[in-house]
Design an enzyme around this catalytic site. Structure first.
Site, PDB file in Angstrom:
ATOM      1  N   ARG B  40       0.833  -1.206   0.000  1.00 44.43           N
ATOM      2  CA  ARG B  40       0.000   0.000   0.000  1.00 44.43           C
ATOM      3  C   ARG B  40       0.864   1.252   0.000  1.00 44.43           C
ATOM      4  O   ARG B  40       0.568   2.214  -0.677  1.00 44.43           O
ATOM      5  CB  ARG B  40      -0.947  -0.002   1.200  1.00 44.43           C
ATOM      6  CG  ARG B  40      -2.336  -0.465   0.784  1.00 44.43           C
ATOM      7  CD  ARG B  40      -3.301  -0.303   1.910  1.00 44.43           C
ATOM      8  NE  ARG B  40      -2.836  -1.080   3.069  1.00 44.43           N
ATOM      9  CZ  ARG B  40      -3.553  -1.257   4.175  1.00 44.43           C
ATOM     10  NH1 ARG B  40      -4.741  -0.710   4.268  1.00 44.43           N
ATOM     11  NH2 ARG B  40      -3.106  -1.966   5.176  1.00 44.43           N
ATOM     12  N   GLU B 121      -4.265 -23.403   1.840  1.00 41.04           N
ATOM     13  CA  GLU B 121      -3.962 -24.118   3.090  1.00 41.04           C
ATOM     14  C   GLU B 121      -3.841 -23.167   4.275  1.00 41.04           C
ATOM     15  O   GLU B 121      -4.259 -23.477   5.392  1.00 41.04           O
ATOM     16  CB  GLU B 121      -2.658 -24.914   2.917  1.00 41.04           C
ATOM     17  CG  GLU B 121      -2.241 -25.752   4.098  1.00 41.04           C
ATOM     18  CD  GLU B 121      -3.193 -26.910   4.356  1.00 41.04           C
ATOM     19  OE1 GLU B 121      -3.974 -26.794   5.310  1.00 41.04           O
ATOM     20  OE2 GLU B 121      -3.161 -27.908   3.603  1.00 41.04           O
ATOM     21  N   VAL B 124      -6.963 -21.670   6.900  1.00 42.04           N
ATOM     22  CA  VAL B 124      -7.538 -22.322   8.075  1.00 42.04           C
ATOM     23  C   VAL B 124      -6.425 -22.905   8.929  1.00 42.04           C
ATOM     24  O   VAL B 124      -5.635 -23.720   8.472  1.00 42.04           O
ATOM     25  CB  VAL B 124      -8.509 -23.451   7.676  1.00 42.04           C
ATOM     26  CG1 VAL B 124      -9.107 -24.091   8.922  1.00 42.04           C
ATOM     27  CG2 VAL B 124      -9.611 -22.926   6.781  1.00 42.04           C
ATOM     28  N   GLY B 126      -3.612 -21.801  10.164  1.00 43.21           N
ATOM     29  CA  GLY B 126      -2.221 -21.451   9.907  1.00 43.21           C
ATOM     30  C   GLY B 126      -1.370 -22.555   9.349  1.00 43.21           C
ATOM     31  O   GLY B 126      -1.609 -23.050   8.242  1.00 43.21           O
ATOM     32  N   ILE B 128      -1.043 -25.629  10.194  1.00 46.69           N
ATOM     33  CA  ILE B 128      -1.478 -27.025  10.292  1.00 46.69           C
ATOM     34  C   ILE B 128      -1.977 -27.517   8.946  1.00 46.69           C
ATOM     35  O   ILE B 128      -2.912 -26.959   8.390  1.00 46.69           O
ATOM     36  CB  ILE B 128      -2.602 -27.189  11.332  1.00 46.69           C
ATOM     37  CG1 ILE B 128      -2.223 -26.508  12.651  1.00 46.69           C
ATOM     38  CG2 ILE B 128      -2.912 -28.652  11.542  1.00 46.69           C
ATOM     39  CD1 ILE B 128      -3.350 -26.510  13.682  1.00 46.69           C
ATOM     40  N   GLY B 179      -0.029  -9.769  23.212  1.00 48.84           N
ATOM     41  CA  GLY B 179      -0.102  -9.773  21.750  1.00 48.84           C
ATOM     42  C   GLY B 179      -0.907 -10.922  21.172  1.00 48.84           C
ATOM     43  O   GLY B 179      -0.933 -11.125  19.961  1.00 48.84           O
ATOM     44  N   GLU B 182      -6.040  -8.706  19.752  1.00 47.76           N
ATOM     45  CA  GLU B 182      -5.875  -7.364  19.217  1.00 47.76           C
ATOM     46  C   GLU B 182      -6.577  -6.337  20.114  1.00 47.76           C
ATOM     47  O   GLU B 182      -7.386  -6.697  20.970  1.00 47.76           O
ATOM     48  CB  GLU B 182      -6.441  -7.309  17.804  1.00 47.76           C
ATOM     49  CG  GLU B 182      -5.684  -8.262  16.893  1.00 47.76           C
ATOM     50  CD  GLU B 182      -6.098  -8.134  15.431  1.00 47.76           C
ATOM     51  OE1 GLU B 182      -6.317  -7.003  14.976  1.00 47.76           O
ATOM     52  OE2 GLU B 182      -6.197  -9.167  14.769  1.00 47.76           O
ATOM     53  N   LYS B 197     -13.564 -19.896   9.207  1.00 46.15           N
ATOM     54  CA  LYS B 197     -12.815 -21.141   9.046  1.00 46.15           C
ATOM     55  C   LYS B 197     -13.752 -22.342   9.040  1.00 46.15           C
ATOM     56  O   LYS B 197     -13.550 -23.301   8.286  1.00 46.15           O
ATOM     57  CB  LYS B 197     -11.781 -21.265  10.163  1.00 46.15           C
ATOM     58  CG  LYS B 197     -10.685 -20.200  10.054  1.00 46.15           C
ATOM     59  CD  LYS B 197      -9.912 -20.046  11.349  1.00 46.15           C
ATOM     60  CE  LYS B 197      -8.792 -19.026  11.224  1.00 46.15           C
ATOM     61  NZ  LYS B 197      -8.183 -18.722  12.546  1.00 46.15           N
TER      62      LYS B 197
END
Lengths: 423, 423
Positions: B40, B121, B124, B126, B128, B179, B182, B197
């Site tokens: 951006r 992949e 959903v 991350g 896995i 962290g 959010e 998901k």
């Protein structure tokens, strides 16, 4: 398609091909047709209704038939499986195999002869998708270590010992009576089955050629109820692990199967009964675990079917899936170079200076002690030590030295400690 | 290859493409070249050293460049991601996306426009491997149910509540300070992220078209410390679950996200902190579980890289991977038709006949009670009931009826019970 073998797994494959025919056709884009089933004896009773015209005892003629393009091998063992697969490959057929022994002993010959696809998801950990995730999902990552519970029989036995305090012999007998262990349990309890799977996993995870002969192997027959209790008291549980790991310098790999203590907080610790699970540590992905049924007719057949769909799709598209990847070509280092932690239990004389003498022996071989605990008094005194990371060679020399000390009556047990990254 | 987005995930993808270039080339069979990175703002500080000549703010020009054959989209959100992917697809490019929101809201448009590969992949759970095992490994099996912990933030919060007894508010604050959550945690704690998901998983598992709007969604903001304690006392733990299940007659599917009690012996119960895990029940494979890091730059990038390798291999072979599979075309039934078990906690008057009156209300709506327990006395009397399987509609009517009873001061909590197949 030709099916070689119609036993526990083969009959389930045949059943699913029939029952799921419409679903499978939708997923492949064309019907899957069973051209024949090779069996040893025509007359044997089977768990599936098969058109008798499909059965044949001439497996060689079946795999080379021009109307067969996919050969599914679920016979197991080295021969005649190898000869049949090679004959089929020579004709350009695609192969789906569940044969861990053959792939671990002579995968290189099969991969070299392969002219289409060679898929073998069912060879390691039954129904658990493992080969495909390692070959494909993690293709952009770097695997550091694979820790697996890949033998259901031994996990059942060790889980019983842990939960009930049973001896190895009693737990084995219970496993046999429930059908989790065979009458001759050698292949499972001595770690041969797990070693074959470790070789296959290591080859794929590290893009190198590893055979069953490269795998350091120890079974669970020496694991005693007192080892299990001692692990429990420390918050650990004993599992038979298949471990494939990069060396600290990244230049070689270690591949080994042996009982080990893991912390009860480790995801593998919760794998109960005859379940299997494989824990993977990769640089970017972090910690992954794959869990499920590691054996049995239907679970293994599920994995075989997944492979059949994949190779059938590839044939229709005129392509091939990922082939053997051995570009990293790492060598397997000797067990002595393996670095890990150890739990050592000694029967000692209960007199002043014992700890100092024992500690000096560890120190002489550069093995650093993390914790030490004395249990009991007098003739029953036990010294339980847990070391920091040390090489297997250094630990072996230490144990030899301990055995020669007068004050050490016996080295009661030595067990590796894994999955605990505390220093 | 073009990379769209260079934030938390994008910068890790760019870094790995550079650092693992040799390994990736060995796996693909050709080098992977980054033609450009759409951002951006040109000037923003990034976590990766990139040749400034690669950066562009004109994403549309980049995705349609003739020297770009693979487009990797890690911008997230609906627009401009959708327009850019569609523009790339119109030119026959292969797409790798980590965009769960877009795939859950409008996957159908993308699949319809797709002329090469659309892999996702990373959308959903991350790192896995989940989409590939469901689409490919289980292609010969029949999935009955998917139970997933697919949101790390809520799992972290619920795990803290369980392990420390903290309130929701305190656990959320801790997650924010570390962290894991959010500043505006709505998408996580209200279940929107998990619902997206769930829609993607349900579509793939059941070969049907499911969008985020089809998903019944409840967040975790109403889960109290007392719910957590009550679950704990019964040997259960509360998790935010994404559940996709075939109806008992197999003709429709339910897709829902809500907090639920699961037994501590269930493999999902041991999923701690911000980890994710997805439990799959399939007809032949049985119970499978996939566990790992569900978010984060490097884990998500690992999944993206696996997809990049796959689509690059497909392009070289001139083929495509499995495309959208919606042949089963099952409809999503309303939440009221969902059948499960319930844990109901009531503040009641402590006088004779209370239990009979309450039990009669359950019976009137055909909800059968499995266990009932009274806690406390006098004004603090609580009645805790666990039901047998019943429809959500029947349970809701029961609860409405209970609220109208004089002897029921309040319906303190209603929580579904999952993963416990006891009758």
């Amino acid at each position: 398609m030709a099916l070689l073998g119609c036993g526990v797994v083969g009959s389930q494959v045949a059943r699913l091909l029939h029952e799921q025919a419409d679903d499978l056709a939708a997923r492949v884009g064309a019907p899957l047709e069973l051209a024949g089933v090779a069996v040893r004896k025509m007359s044997r009773k089977r768990d599936v209704d098969l058109d008798p015209a499909l059965l044949t005892t001439d497996a060689h003629a079946l795999v080379t038939r021009p109307d067969v393009d996919i050969v599914v091998e679920v016979i197991g063992g080295i021969e005649p499986a190898r000869a049949l697969i090679l004959a089929a490959m020579a004709e350009g057929k695609s192969i789906v195999s569940a044969n861990k022994a053959l792939l671990a002993e002579d995968g290189a010959t099969l991969h070299a002869a392969n002219r289409a696809d060679l898929y073998f998801e069912a060879a390691v950990a039954g129904a658990i998708p493992l080969i495909r995730p390692l070959r494909e999902s993690l293709a952009g990552d770097r695997v550091h270590r694979v820790l697996g519970i890949v033998n259901g029989t031994t996990n059942y036995i060790l889980d019983k010992m842990d939960s009930t305090g049973a001896s190895f012999t009693d737990a084995l007998e219970e496993a046999q009576s429930l059908g989790y262990a065979e009458a001759d349990p050698t292949a499972d309890i001595e770690g041969f089955d797990a070693a074959a799977k470790a070789a296959i996993l290591a080859g794929i995870a590290f893009h190198s050629r590893v055979t069953a002969a490269d795998v350091h192997r120890e079974g669970i027959t020496e694991v005693s109820a007192s080892d299990v209790a001692s692990a429990k008291a420390m918050g650990y549980v004993i599992k038979l692990l298949a471990i494939c790991a990069r060396s600290d310098d990244g230049r070689s790999i270690g591949v080994r199967v042996h009982p080990a203590m893991i912390p009860r907080t480790h995801p593998l610790a919760g794998v109960r009964e005859a379940y299997n699970a494989v824990f993977v540590e990769a640089e970017s992905a972090g910690r992954l675990m794959f869990y499920g049924a590691g054996a049995g007719g239907a679970p293994t057949a599920s994995a075989v079917l997944g492979d059949i769909v994949a190779v059938a799709r590839n044939r229709i598209a005129g392509t091939r899936g990922p082939s053997e990847s051995v570009y990293a070509d790492l060598s397997v280092h000797p067990m002595g170079e393996t670095v890990t932690r150890y739990h050592v239990s000694l029967d000692v004389a209960d007199k002043p200076g014992v700890l100092a003498t024992v500690a000096e022996m560890f120190s002489r071989h550069d093995v650093s002690i993390q914790t030490v605990r004395q249990e009991g008094r007098g003739d029953d005194a036990q010294l339980v030590l847990v070391t920091h990371r040390a090489s297997d060679a250094a630990l072996s020399s230490t144990v030899e030295g301990l055995r020669e000390l007068d004050i050490v009556r016996a080295v009661a047990s030595v067990m590796r400690v894994e999955g605990d990254e505390a220093p």
